[in-house]
Write an enzyme that holds these catalytic residues in place. Structure first.
Site, PDB file in Angstrom:
ATOM      1  N   MET A  26       0.840  -1.198   0.000  1.00 50.80           N
ATOM      2  CA  MET A  26       0.000   0.000   0.000  1.00 50.80           C
ATOM      3  C   MET A  26       0.878   1.252   0.000  1.00 50.80           C
ATOM      4  SD  MET A  26      -3.434  -0.939   2.062  1.00 50.80           S
ATOM      5  CE  MET A  26      -2.841  -0.688   3.699  1.00 50.80           C
ATOM      6  N   LEU A  29       6.668   3.298   1.431  1.00 52.69           N
ATOM      7  CA  LEU A  29       7.629   2.190   1.510  1.00 52.69           C
ATOM      8  C   LEU A  29       8.758   2.486   2.492  1.00 52.69           C
ATOM      9  CD1 LEU A  29       7.911   1.368  -2.312  1.00 52.69           C
ATOM     10  CD2 LEU A  29       6.372   0.358  -0.613  1.00 52.69           C
ATOM     11  N   HIS A  30       9.089   1.446   3.264  1.00 48.12           N
ATOM     12  CA  HIS A  30      10.222   1.522   4.190  1.00 48.12           C
ATOM     13  C   HIS A  30      11.104   0.309   3.955  1.00 48.12           C
ATOM     14  CE1 HIS A  30       7.907  -1.437   6.335  1.00 48.12           C
ATOM     15  NE2 HIS A  30       6.901  -0.583   6.508  1.00 48.12           N
ATOM     16  N   HIS A  33       9.537  -3.119   3.401  1.00 45.92           N
ATOM     17  CA  HIS A  33       9.036  -3.405   2.046  1.00 45.92           C
ATOM     18  C   HIS A  33      10.195  -3.744   1.110  1.00 45.92           C
ATOM     19  CE1 HIS A  33       5.702  -0.592   3.397  1.00 45.92           C
ATOM     20  NE2 HIS A  33       5.016  -1.630   2.964  1.00 45.92           N
TER      21      HIS A  33
HETATM   22  O1  PAF Z   1      -0.172  -5.693   3.551  1.00 43.12           O
HETATM   23  C1  PAF Z   1      -0.591  -4.804   2.790  1.00 43.12           C
HETATM   24  O2  PAF Z   1       0.078  -3.812   2.512  1.00 43.12           O
HETATM   25  C2  PAF Z   1      -1.981  -4.940   2.199  1.00 43.12           C
HETATM   26  O3  PAF Z   1      -2.844  -5.568   3.084  1.00 43.12           O
HETATM   27  C3  PAF Z   1      -1.999  -5.658   0.832  1.00 43.12           C
HETATM   28  C4  PAF Z   1      -1.528  -7.081   0.945  1.00 43.12           C
HETATM   29  C5  PAF Z   1      -1.108  -4.898  -0.144  1.00 43.12           C
HETATM   30  C6  PAF Z   1      -3.419  -5.674   0.270  1.00 43.12           C
HETATM   31  O4  PAF Z   1      -3.933  -4.387   0.126  1.00 43.12           O
END
Ligand code: PAF
Length: 286
Positions: A26, A29-30, A33
């Site tokens: 979503m 980002l850190h 991710h």
């Molecule tokens: O973990 C997340 O960032 C969200 O739940 C995902 C898996 C991208 C679904 O929107």
């Protein structure tokens, strides 16, 4: 790196690729991710990432509107990670009509813990993940253990629908003081940030008690909840569960004659608690 927002353009760009390693996110980002992306690279090629803040998984009183959106900074980070395509659809790209068909996980997995506290959350996650998988068609997809229950829910989704996507788990990335990286850490005030590592410290204490042979799971959980509450947190749950299905462990297989490290039933302790207005989750495999 190509940044694509339309499903059709994404399909055109990815046509013929059959080893795609995919990381759904979503955004905001850190380093956690980015570690998912490095794991993805070990399992396939090319690496495809998506950024989409999925309205369906937020409750009416949750932080959908305030969720951090940092697309320009995210793109800069991804450019350094050798990502082939960033799929960043707008809401109208992914949900051109209201999403009437949904994927609902079973209550015994999707209705407990996070699912009990956040009704509809896992239905929203499963629905968007299924749709994103249909768009990207990945060979593998990487999910972080930080969202332990989400990982389990997605694993079972892939299994039950016989998806041609292997689900790969990546370890949680922590700061030096133990706090698990999360986009929601950005909500913490300086004082809350200083207090936040207590959640992991409490999980470590639970681990310590289990490893020392304590078997009264309910008492261990109560002590952990009390420790957080005494420090000003509002604990939601701290639960010792089986790694395999997140059900409560069978006390018989954890009597003192069966050590907790018995590979037949490995355990995990999962926790959610509010610090001020910010809800943090974490977990620790035993
Ligand atoms: O973990 C997340 O960032 C969200 O739940 C995902 C898996 C991208 C679904 O929107």
């Amino acid at each position: 790196m190509k940044v694509i927002s339309s499903i059709q353009e994404l399909r055109d760009q990815l046509r013929g690729q059959n080893r795609i390693a995919y990381v759904p996110t979503m955004g905001s980002l850190h380093e956690g991710h980015l570690s998912l992306m490095r794991t993805a690279r070990l399992h396939g090629d090319p690496v495809v990432v998506s950024i989409f803040v999925n309205r369906l998984q937020f409750g009416p009183n949750e932080d959908f509107d305030n969720y951090p959106r940092t697309l320009a900074a995210d793109i800069e980070k991804l450019q350094k990670e050798n990502v082939y395509v960033l799929f960043a659809p707008g809401e109208k790209d992914l949900y051109p009509q209201p999403q009437e068909y949904r994927v609902r996980p079973p209550d015994d997995l999707g209705g407990i813990l996070e699912g009990a506290s956040r009704p509809g959350f896992f239905e929203g996650v499963c629905t968007v993940v299924m749709k994103l998988f249909c768009c990207v068609n990945p060979r593998v997809a990487v999910f972080g253990k930080k969202d332990y229950q989400q990982l389990m829910v997605i694993r079972r989704l892939a299994q039950q629908f016989a998806l041609a996507t292997d689900i790969v788990a990546a370890e949680t990335v922590r700061q030096d003081d133990g706090l698990a990286l999360s986009s929601r850490n950005a909500y913490l005030s300086a004082a809350e940030r200083a207090e936040a590592p207590r959640l992991y410290a409490v999980l470590k204490e639970v681990q310590h008690q289990l490893q020392n042979g304590e078997r009264d799971f309910a008492r261990i959980e109560q002590r952990a909840v009390a420790a957080l509450a005494a420090a000003g947190w509002q604990p939601d749950y701290i639960a010792i569960r089986r790694q395999a299905d997140l059900r409560a462990p069978d006390p018989a297989s954890h009597s003192t004659s069966h050590p907790t490290s018995d590979p037949a039933e490995p355990l995990v302790v999962v926790a959610a608690a509010k610090l001020g207005a910010t809800r943090l989750i974490d977990n620790l495999e035993i």
